[in-house]
Design a protein around this motif. Structure first.
Motif, PDB file in Angstrom:
ATOM      1  N   ALA A 287       0.828  -1.208   0.000  1.00  0.00           N
ATOM      2  CA  ALA A 287       0.000   0.000   0.000  1.00  0.00           C
ATOM      3  C   ALA A 287       0.863   1.258   0.000  1.00  0.00           C
ATOM      4  O   ALA A 287       0.585   2.219  -0.730  1.00  0.00           O
ATOM      5  CB  ALA A 287      -0.934  -0.004   1.215  1.00  0.00           C
ATOM      6  N   GLY A 288       1.905   1.257   0.823  1.00  0.00           N
ATOM      7  CA  GLY A 288       2.774   2.428   0.865  1.00  0.00           C
ATOM      8  C   GLY A 288       3.482   2.672  -0.449  1.00  0.00           C
ATOM      9  O   GLY A 288       3.610   3.817  -0.898  1.00  0.00           O
ATOM     10  N   SER A 289       3.930   1.597  -1.098  1.00  0.00           N
ATOM     11  CA  SER A 289       4.652   1.765  -2.366  1.00  0.00           C
ATOM     12  C   SER A 289       3.728   2.239  -3.470  1.00  0.00           C
ATOM     13  O   SER A 289       4.103   3.082  -4.298  1.00  0.00           O
ATOM     14  CB  SER A 289       5.322   0.447  -2.762  1.00  0.00           C
ATOM     15  OG  SER A 289       4.364  -0.564  -3.005  1.00  0.00           O
ATOM     16  N   LEU A 290       2.475   1.724  -3.515  1.00  0.00           N
ATOM     17  CA  LEU A 290       1.530   2.196  -4.528  1.00  0.00           C
ATOM     18  C   LEU A 290       1.168   3.660  -4.311  1.00  0.00           C
ATOM     19  O   LEU A 290       1.009   4.427  -5.264  1.00  0.00           O
ATOM     20  CB  LEU A 290       0.267   1.334  -4.515  1.00  0.00           C
ATOM     21  CG  LEU A 290       0.422  -0.078  -5.088  1.00  0.00           C
ATOM     22  CD1 LEU A 290      -0.859  -0.872  -4.887  1.00  0.00           C
ATOM     23  CD2 LEU A 290       0.792  -0.034  -6.552  1.00  0.00           C
ATOM     24  N   PHE A 291       1.041   4.060  -3.053  1.00  0.00           N
ATOM     25  CA  PHE A 291       0.777   5.461  -2.721  1.00  0.00           C
ATOM     26  C   PHE A 291       1.902   6.351  -3.247  1.00  0.00           C
ATOM     27  O   PHE A 291       1.670   7.432  -3.803  1.00  0.00           O
ATOM     28  CB  PHE A 291       0.653   5.599  -1.200  1.00  0.00           C
ATOM     29  CG  PHE A 291       0.575   7.022  -0.713  1.00  0.00           C
ATOM     30  CD1 PHE A 291      -0.562   7.776  -0.914  1.00  0.00           C
ATOM     31  CD2 PHE A 291       1.633   7.590  -0.020  1.00  0.00           C
ATOM     32  CE1 PHE A 291      -0.640   9.091  -0.450  1.00  0.00           C
ATOM     33  CE2 PHE A 291       1.565   8.896   0.444  1.00  0.00           C
ATOM     34  CZ  PHE A 291       0.423   9.638   0.230  1.00  0.00           C
ATOM     35  N   LEU A 292       3.153   5.889  -3.103  1.00  0.00           N
ATOM     36  CA  LEU A 292       4.291   6.671  -3.568  1.00  0.00           C
ATOM     37  C   LEU A 292       4.496   6.569  -5.076  1.00  0.00           C
ATOM     38  O   LEU A 292       4.871   7.546  -5.736  1.00  0.00           O
ATOM     39  CB  LEU A 292       5.561   6.212  -2.845  1.00  0.00           C
ATOM     40  CG  LEU A 292       5.597   6.448  -1.331  1.00  0.00           C
ATOM     41  CD1 LEU A 292       6.802   5.761  -0.714  1.00  0.00           C
ATOM     42  CD2 LEU A 292       5.627   7.939  -1.018  1.00  0.00           C
ATOM     43  N   LEU A 293       4.246   5.375  -5.637  1.00  0.00           N
ATOM     44  CA  LEU A 293       4.496   5.176  -7.064  1.00  0.00           C
ATOM     45  C   LEU A 293       3.619   6.073  -7.931  1.00  0.00           C
ATOM     46  O   LEU A 293       4.079   6.638  -8.933  1.00  0.00           O
ATOM     47  CB  LEU A 293       4.261   3.711  -7.439  1.00  0.00           C
ATOM     48  CG  LEU A 293       5.392   2.731  -7.129  1.00  0.00           C
ATOM     49  CD1 LEU A 293       4.927   1.310  -7.356  1.00  0.00           C
ATOM     50  CD2 LEU A 293       6.617   3.039  -7.978  1.00  0.00           C
ATOM     51  N   VAL A 355      13.026   0.886  -7.860  1.00  0.00           N
ATOM     52  CA  VAL A 355      12.242   2.061  -8.237  1.00  0.00           C
ATOM     53  C   VAL A 355      12.847   3.327  -7.628  1.00  0.00           C
ATOM     54  O   VAL A 355      12.927   4.373  -8.278  1.00  0.00           O
ATOM     55  CB  VAL A 355      10.778   1.893  -7.795  1.00  0.00           C
ATOM     56  CG1 VAL A 355      10.000   3.197  -7.963  1.00  0.00           C
ATOM     57  CG2 VAL A 355      10.105   0.786  -8.592  1.00  0.00           C
ATOM     58  N   ALA A 356      13.304   3.229  -6.372  1.00  0.00           N
ATOM     59  CA  ALA A 356      13.854   4.400  -5.689  1.00  0.00           C
ATOM     60  C   ALA A 356      15.178   4.852  -6.281  1.00  0.00           C
ATOM     61  O   ALA A 356      15.466   6.053  -6.341  1.00  0.00           O
ATOM     62  CB  ALA A 356      14.030   4.095  -4.199  1.00  0.00           C
ATOM     63  N   GLY A 417       1.186   1.691   6.216  1.00  0.00           N
ATOM     64  CA  GLY A 417       2.188   1.949   5.183  1.00  0.00           C
ATOM     65  C   GLY A 417       2.006   3.312   4.544  1.00  0.00           C
ATOM     66  O   GLY A 417       2.977   4.066   4.363  1.00  0.00           O
ATOM     67  N   VAL A 418       0.754   3.650   4.214  1.00  0.00           N
ATOM     68  CA  VAL A 418       0.477   4.963   3.628  1.00  0.00           C
ATOM     69  C   VAL A 418       0.821   6.071   4.618  1.00  0.00           C
ATOM     70  O   VAL A 418       1.421   7.101   4.257  1.00  0.00           O
ATOM     71  CB  VAL A 418      -1.002   5.059   3.202  1.00  0.00           C
ATOM     72  CG1 VAL A 418      -1.366   6.482   2.788  1.00  0.00           C
ATOM     73  CG2 VAL A 418      -1.279   4.093   2.056  1.00  0.00           C
ATOM     74  N   SER A 472      11.398   7.778   0.993  1.00  0.00           N
ATOM     75  CA  SER A 472      10.285   6.982   1.511  1.00  0.00           C
ATOM     76  C   SER A 472      10.311   5.567   0.932  1.00  0.00           C
ATOM     77  O   SER A 472      10.070   4.581   1.647  1.00  0.00           O
ATOM     78  CB  SER A 472       8.956   7.657   1.171  1.00  0.00           C
ATOM     79  OG  SER A 472       8.897   8.953   1.706  1.00  0.00           O
ATOM     80  N   GLN A 473      10.595   5.447  -0.366  1.00  0.00           N
ATOM     81  CA  GLN A 473      10.633   4.131  -0.996  1.00  0.00           C
ATOM     82  C   GLN A 473      11.761   3.273  -0.431  1.00  0.00           C
ATOM     83  O   GLN A 473      11.596   2.064  -0.226  1.00  0.00           O
ATOM     84  CB  GLN A 473      10.778   4.295  -2.512  1.00  0.00           C
ATOM     85  CG  GLN A 473       9.519   4.806  -3.186  1.00  0.00           C
ATOM     86  CD  GLN A 473       9.746   5.239  -4.617  1.00  0.00           C
ATOM     87  OE1 GLN A 473      10.846   5.659  -4.982  1.00  0.00           O
ATOM     88  NE2 GLN A 473       8.717   5.156  -5.444  1.00  0.00           N
ATOM     89  N   LEU A 474      12.896   3.872  -0.161  1.00  0.00           N
ATOM     90  CA  LEU A 474      14.008   3.114   0.413  1.00  0.00           C
ATOM     91  C   LEU A 474      13.678   2.638   1.827  1.00  0.00           C
ATOM     92  O   LEU A 474      14.019   1.510   2.210  1.00  0.00           O
ATOM     93  CB  LEU A 474      15.276   3.968   0.420  1.00  0.00           C
ATOM     94  CG  LEU A 474      15.927   4.199  -0.952  1.00  0.00           C
ATOM     95  CD1 LEU A 474      17.079   5.178  -0.829  1.00  0.00           C
ATOM     96  CD2 LEU A 474      16.416   2.878  -1.546  1.00  0.00           C
ATOM     97  N   ILE A 475      13.007   3.476   2.605  1.00  0.00           N
ATOM     98  CA  ILE A 475      12.597   3.063   3.949  1.00  0.00           C
ATOM     99  C   ILE A 475      11.572   1.933   3.861  1.00  0.00           C
ATOM    100  O   ILE A 475      11.616   0.963   4.629  1.00  0.00           O
ATOM    101  CB  ILE A 475      12.036   4.270   4.724  1.00  0.00           C
ATOM    102  CG1 ILE A 475      13.178   5.225   5.066  1.00  0.00           C
ATOM    103  CG2 ILE A 475      11.316   3.816   5.995  1.00  0.00           C
ATOM    104  CD1 ILE A 475      12.730   6.503   5.726  1.00  0.00           C
ATOM    105  N   GLY A 476      10.643   2.044   2.912  1.00  0.00           N
ATOM    106  CA  GLY A 476       9.686   0.965   2.707  1.00  0.00           C
ATOM    107  C   GLY A 476      10.364  -0.328   2.313  1.00  0.00           C
ATOM    108  O   GLY A 476      10.001  -1.413   2.788  1.00  0.00           O
ATOM    109  N   ALA A 477      11.383  -0.249   1.455  1.00  0.00           N
ATOM    110  CA  ALA A 477      12.124  -1.448   1.053  1.00  0.00           C
ATOM    111  C   ALA A 477      12.822  -2.085   2.240  1.00  0.00           C
ATOM    112  O   ALA A 477      12.800  -3.314   2.402  1.00  0.00           O
ATOM    113  CB  ALA A 477      13.137  -1.079  -0.034  1.00  0.00           C
TER     114      ALA A 477
END
Length: 515
Positions: A287-293, A355-356, A417-418, A472-477
């Motif tokens: 969810a967090g990655s889709l929000f950022l993507l 992606v990041a 996640g969001v 944010s994407q790197l932290i999510g990863a």
């Protein structure tokens, strides 16, 4: 004899595959709404003047209300009828969608989304329960597999559908399309789906539902508001403390109430704990990655909503293709739950990292495509294994509770996640903004760009936002990778403990002697 004779008649309903289609339609519209809103973020920011925090609440209001009510909704459907719950859920979801489509302010849209969450909770808990009643034997795994593939399509296909709608209509169309689906689904359920209920079902745990909902809303509200108001401000600390106290009260209540919404005894099971830990982190990353993507593609790379949706299509197609081919089911016996989950979440983390690092401006779409394909492979591996681990850790007679737990984990992890990754984005963006723009523009890229008087300042604003998205994407990863390793370790240790116990049962004297 009566129950055993009646079961095959229900399971071999001649319209069971048509019923499955209706069930999947209801499931699809609920899960599409989890992600379809992401693509409308730029339009909502401009038309409603929504800040980043407003956007997060538009997304989280639906997810948090739904997750807070999943277990209670399952209990209500068991007691009063699953068909009735499906119809009620479709009606509430349709009315909420209609209100959302014609909202005139951020507050109205947030309230409408919360109403949709109530309907979504009823739908998510009853779709799988109906399938369990209609199918049996060798058809049941096949039906659940198709249901899972449609679920994955709904979660990952939202951006594509949203892109098509936003390319031709206003942002309210992404909600208005739910209304005819809800009407058709309600009529089909009323005509085709048989009513099933458990008249001896447990009473709904309304106190537990209220406490869990207050707890999640309070904690996530603090996370969302932290970057804007300051982590030590009263407006952040108070909801955080209220949320934590409510969650503590929820645990204490569940330990002593005669009919708990969630049996805390499950947490003594190592396999259950490992699956829960991994499930939250998978949902967190997805969810967090889709929000950022979606923001990355539109606000950083400058794609239109339709172009952004098309460029995210490989993620959805990869998940659906691998689910339909049964890749996860084939890998699971070879690697086990622990290995499959760890491998899937490692792929998901690698995709987020790609992606990041190589999916931003100056790298073209190729880097992002690699990341999306890796993410799709990881999700297709991890999600079925996670569901199998959770359901395998819960007694068969409590399978409905297991489905509710799984749904709650997905919704809570997604909302968190969001909130968390959005808060990181907000904080990083605010820290990197040119000082000349002032603190009042830190809550929105649109506001910051409008306040920038020169092209040079506007470029610096976009760079600040792009850096915030990448961070944010790197932290999510990192969170997803850690979750995969933790879940894999816990599940591996649980498997070893179960094997040792089984060996002891099969040969007590040798086991005692060796001990």
């Amino acid at each position: 004899m009566t129950q055993s004779a009646a079961a095959p008649a229900v399971a071999r309903n001649p319209r069971r595959w048509v019923i499955l289609g209706v069930i999947c339609l209801a499931q699809l519209v609920v899960l599409l709404d989890n992600t379809i809103l992401n693509l409308a973020i730029p339009s909502l920011t401009e038309d409603l003047g929504a800040s980043t925090a407003d956007i997060q609440w538009m997304i989280n209001a639906y997810a948090l209300v739904q997750s807070g009510l999943l277990l209670t909704a399952g209990s209500l459907s068991d007691r009063y009828g699953r068909k009735r719950a499906l119809i009620t859920g479709l009606v509430l979801f349709g009315l909420g969608s209609l209100a959302a489509a014609f909202s005139q302010s951020s507050g109205q849209l947030i309230a409408a989304r919360a109403g949709m969450g109530i309907g979504g909770a009823l739908l998510m808990t009853t779709t799988l329960a109906v399938i369990m009643q209609v199918f049996e034997g060798d058809e049941l795994p096949k039906a659940i597999g198709l249901w899972g593939a449609v679920s994955s399509l709904g979660f990952a296909g939202g951006p594509l559908l949203g892109g098509v709608l936003l390319a031709h209509y206003w942002w309210g169309s992404i909600f208005l399309i739910n209304v005819p689906v809800a009407v058709i689904g309600g009529l089909a359920v009323a005509r085709l789906v048989p009513e099933t209920k458990n008249p001896l079902g447990k009473r709904p745990d309304l106190v537990g539902a209220v406490l869990s909902t207050i707890g999640m809303v309070g904690v996530v509200y603090a996370i969302i508001s932290g970057p804007e108001h300051g982590w030590t401000s009263v407006g952040v600390l108070v909801p955080a403390v209220v949320g934590l106290l409510a969650l503590t009260g929820f645990v204490r209540w569940e330990l002593h109430v005669p009919f708990p919404m969630l049996d805390m005894g499950f947490f003594r099971n190592r396999r259950f704990n490992g699956a829960v830990a991994g499930g939250i982190l998978v949902a967190f990353g997805m969810a967090g990655s889709l929000f950022l993507l979606t923001q990355h593609l539109q606000l950083v790379l400058g794609y239109s909503p339709l172009a952004a949706g098309l460029r995210m299509a490989p993620l959805a197609l990869t998940i659906v293709a691998l689910n339909l081919l049964g890749v996860g089911a084939k890998v699971l016996p070879k690697l086990g739950s622990a290995g499959t989950i760890a491998a899937g979440m490692t792929l998901l983390a690698g995709g987020l990292g790609a992606v990041a690092t190589v999916g931003g401006r100056g790298h073209g779409y190729g880097g992002m495509l690699i990341g999306l394909l890796l993410m799709g492979c990881g999700i297709a591996l991890a999600m079925p294994a996670m569901a199998n681990a959770i359901m395998g850790a819960i007694p068969p007679e409590k399978a409905g509770v297991g489905a509710g737990v799984q749904g709650t984990i997905t919704e809570f992890g997604g909302g968190l996640g969001v909130a968390v990754l959005g808060a990181v984005l907000n904080s990083r963006f605010a820290a990197l903004l040119p000082a000349a723009l002032g603190a009042g523009t830190a809550g929105s890229l649109h506001e910051a760009l409008a306040a920038a008087p020169t092209a040079e300042l506007q470029a610096r604003v976009r760079d600040a936002f792009a850096d915030g998205v990448s961070a944010s994407q790197l932290i999510g990863a990192a969170a997803v990778l850690a979750g995969g390793l933790v879940a894999g370790l816990l599940l591996h240790r649980a498997a070893l403990a179960e094997a040792a116990a089984q060996d002891a049962d099969n040969g007590r004297e040798p086991a005692a002697a060796s001990a």
